[in-house]
Design an enzyme around this catalytic site. Structure first.
Site, PDB file in Angstrom:
ATOM      1  CD  GLU A 149      -2.013 -56.700 -32.692  1.00 44.48           C
ATOM      2  OE1 GLU A 149      -1.438 -55.605 -32.527  1.00 44.48           O
ATOM      3  OE2 GLU A 149      -2.869 -57.145 -31.913  1.00 44.48           O
TER       4      GLU A 149
ATOM      5  N   GLY B  88       1.516 -55.120 -30.137  1.00 44.34           N
ATOM      6  CA  GLY B  88       1.370 -53.689 -29.993  1.00 44.34           C
ATOM      7  C   GLY B  88       2.323 -53.154 -28.944  1.00 44.34           C
TER       8      GLY B  88
ATOM      9  CB  THR C 171      -0.061 -51.650 -24.199  1.00 44.35           C
ATOM     10  OG1 THR C 171       0.209 -50.246 -24.297  1.00 44.35           O
ATOM     11  CG2 THR C 171      -0.438 -51.981 -22.766  1.00 44.35           C
TER      12      THR C 171
ATOM     13  N   GLY D 146       2.403 -47.647 -39.787  1.00 41.04           N
ATOM     14  CA  GLY D 146       2.589 -48.761 -38.865  1.00 41.04           C
ATOM     15  C   GLY D 146       2.036 -50.066 -39.409  1.00 41.04           C
ATOM     16  CB  ALA D 147       3.299 -53.543 -39.071  1.00 40.88           C
ATOM     17  CG  ASP D 148      -0.440 -50.885 -35.614  1.00 43.69           C
ATOM     18  OD1 ASP D 148       0.265 -50.294 -36.450  1.00 43.69           O
ATOM     19  OD2 ASP D 148      -0.842 -50.345 -34.558  1.00 43.69           O
TER      20      ASP D 148
ATOM     21  CB  THR E 199      -0.357 -47.538 -26.762  1.00 45.43           C
ATOM     22  OG1 THR E 199      -0.124 -48.824 -26.157  1.00 45.43           O
ATOM     23  CG2 THR E 199       0.557 -46.513 -26.130  1.00 45.43           C
TER      24      THR E 199
END
Length: 264
Positions: free
Chosen positions: A6, A8, A10, A107-109, A132
């Site tokens: 996963e 991100g 940051t 977003g995928a997240d 972030t």
């Protein structure tokens, strides 16, 4: 064993699942230029420290919001695991309806978090992810992703204060003992920390009022633990929400025999 990644803006999380449980996970700074060779050296060393063998990794699922990193992560899986990775956003089965005007822009997240939340929690839900950026996403009563809110995260806000105001120093983020600061540093820390707590509480209240229904609130993300004990608006703190979503994506696609597309 499954390697779940996963990534991100940051930080990135690498987690290993042995088919029964998560056996290890590590966090590193996101570096888009890190090569597959560098990844495997780092990962093999960490796995060996926990008496795990990188050679036993035989599946990979990736969620990244950093497009320039995907090439190297894909090569990590192909070259050293010998498998084509499942990459969120690349024609795989998510198992969740995205009920927004432009689903491809989500977003995928955020989608992985939504799926991870549905594994343990009963919708409707509000998912707070603090990194972030801070996102507050809504999962409807029928389990669909219905959109959300995106705001600057705490570290981004702190850096913006330092960068835009000549006399404001760069300070560490922490929970101040008092709301009213008695010097510049404590005033900045209070403004960012308690300001974000107030923003989260206020947006949760507005979401619930707009929808006119009770909703459980689940918080995740690298910074969210700072807010534990600072607010009663969050019902569950779940640091493993994203990797749980990645595991669910892997299981769904393995069950239907999905073969990820080969691409460069």
């Amino acid at each position: 064993m499954l390697l779940a990644i996963e990534q991100g803006n940051t930080n990135s999380v690498f987690a290993v699942h042995d088919g029964a449980s998560w056996v290890a996970q590590w966090r590193s700074a996101t570096e888009p230029t890190r090569t597959a060779d560098e990844y495997i050296v780092w990962l093999s060393y960490l796995m060996a420290m926990q008496k795990l063998d990188a050679a036993e990794l035989n599946a990979c699922v990736i969620s990244s919001v950093v497009p320039q990193s995907i090439f190297n992560l894909r090569n990590l899986s192909r070259r050293y695991l010998g498998v084509e990775p499942l990459i969120v956003g690349e024609n795989i089965e998510l198992g969740i309806e995205v009920r927004t005007l432009k689903p491809s822009e989500v977003g995928a997240d955020r989608l992985v978090n939504a799926l991870g939340a549905r594994v343990l929690y009963e919708p409707p839900l509000i998912i707070v992810d603090s990194g972030t950026a801070i996102t507050l996403d809504v999962i409807g009563r029928d389990g669909a992703f219905e959109g959300g809110i995106i705001a600057p995260g705490v570290h981004l806000s702190m850096e913006a204060l330092h960068a835009a105001a000549a006399k404001l120093p760069r300070v560490a983020l922490q929970r101040p003992r008092r709301v009213v600061g008695n010097d510049t540093v404590s005033a900045m820390q209070s403004g960012v920390f308690w300001g974000h707590v107030a923003m989260i509480e206020g947006m949760i209240t507005r979401i619930k009022a707009e929808r006119n229904e009770a909703m459980a609130v689940v918080a995740t993300g690298g910074v969210t633990s700072l807010f534990r004990g600072a607010t009663t608006a969050i019902d569950h703190f779940d640091p493993d929400l994203t990797i749980r979503g990645l595991l669910e994506i892997y299981r769904r696609n393995a069950a239907i025999g999905h073969q990820p597309p080969k691409s460069s």
